[in-house]
Structures are given as C-alpha cells and as structure tokens.
Design a protein around this motif. Structure first.
Motif, mmCIF file in Angstrom:
data_model
loop_
_atom_site.group_PDB
_atom_site.id
_atom_site.type_symbol
_atom_site.label_atom_id
_atom_site.label_comp_id
_atom_site.label_asym_id
_atom_site.label_seq_id
_atom_site.Cartn_x
_atom_site.Cartn_y
_atom_site.Cartn_z
ATOM 1 N N ASP A 1 24.778 109.810 9.691
ATOM 2 C CA ASP A 1 23.856 110.558 10.543
ATOM 3 C C ASP A 1 24.540 111.853 10.968
ATOM 4 O OD1 ASP A 1 21.807 111.227 12.434
ATOM 5 O OD2 ASP A 1 22.992 110.262 13.999
ATOM 6 N N GLU B 1 14.716 105.904 15.804
ATOM 7 C CA GLU B 1 13.897 106.143 14.614
ATOM 8 C C GLU B 1 14.748 106.296 13.351
ATOM 9 O OE1 GLU B 1 14.209 110.202 16.750
ATOM 10 O OE2 GLU B 1 13.932 108.118 17.333
ATOM 11 N N LYS B 2 15.983 106.717 13.516
ATOM 12 C CA LYS B 2 16.876 106.833 12.356
ATOM 13 C C LYS B 2 17.330 105.459 11.862
ATOM 14 C CE LYS B 2 18.616 111.417 13.333
ATOM 15 N NZ LYS B 2 19.817 112.225 13.555
ATOM 16 N N GLY C 1 15.251 102.958 11.917
ATOM 17 C CA GLY C 1 14.017 102.263 11.550
ATOM 18 C C GLY C 1 13.488 101.354 12.640
ATOM 19 N N LEU C 2 13.850 101.660 13.892
ATOM 20 C CA LEU C 2 13.439 100.803 15.000
ATOM 21 C C LEU C 2 12.161 101.265 15.679
ATOM 22 C CD1 LEU C 2 16.983 100.221 16.536
ATOM 23 C CD2 LEU C 2 15.703 98.711 15.011
#
Length: 68
Positions: free
Chosen positions: A19, A63-64, A66-67
């Motif tokens: 990230d 969001e990175k 996938g939550l």
C-alpha cells in the motif's frame, strides 16, 4: 551430520501488495525493508515485529483490505 537450520517463522501469506499510502504489505502488514531483510533479522527482532503486526492493520484504509 549436521541438522538443517530451523525454518524461519514468517507472517507472509503470499499476498504481496504494498500500500503506497501506509507503506505496508496488504497481506502481512510488514514494511518493504522488513520483508526484504526478514532472513537477516535476529529472532528477537522478528518476534518484536510480529507482535506489532495486528495493530498495523489499522494503518491501512479498510476499503484497501476489501472490508468495505
């Protein structure tokens, strides 16, 4: 005959994506320099980093991961 070295414990889950915002791997939450130097670190240093990993997850936007 000598014994082979013991395997090095690692948090790697084979999801190697860094990230750019946090500088952490989205799979194991280590920094790139920690991933690259993992085998050269002492067992004490690896254990210290492993203890920090659960709290590092909060440094990555949900969001990175996938939550959301």
């Amino acid at each position: 005959m000598s014994q082979p070295p013991a395997p090095i414990r690692t948090p790697c889950i084979k999801v190697c994506v860094v990230d750019g915002e946090s500088g952490l791997c989205l799979g194991c939450y280590r920094r790139l320099n920690e991933v690259a130097g993992w085998a050269r670190l002492s067992e004490t240093e690896r254990e210290r980093i492993m203890a920090e990993l659960p709290t590092r997850r909060s440094l990555i936007r949900p969001e990175k991961l996938g939550l959301l």
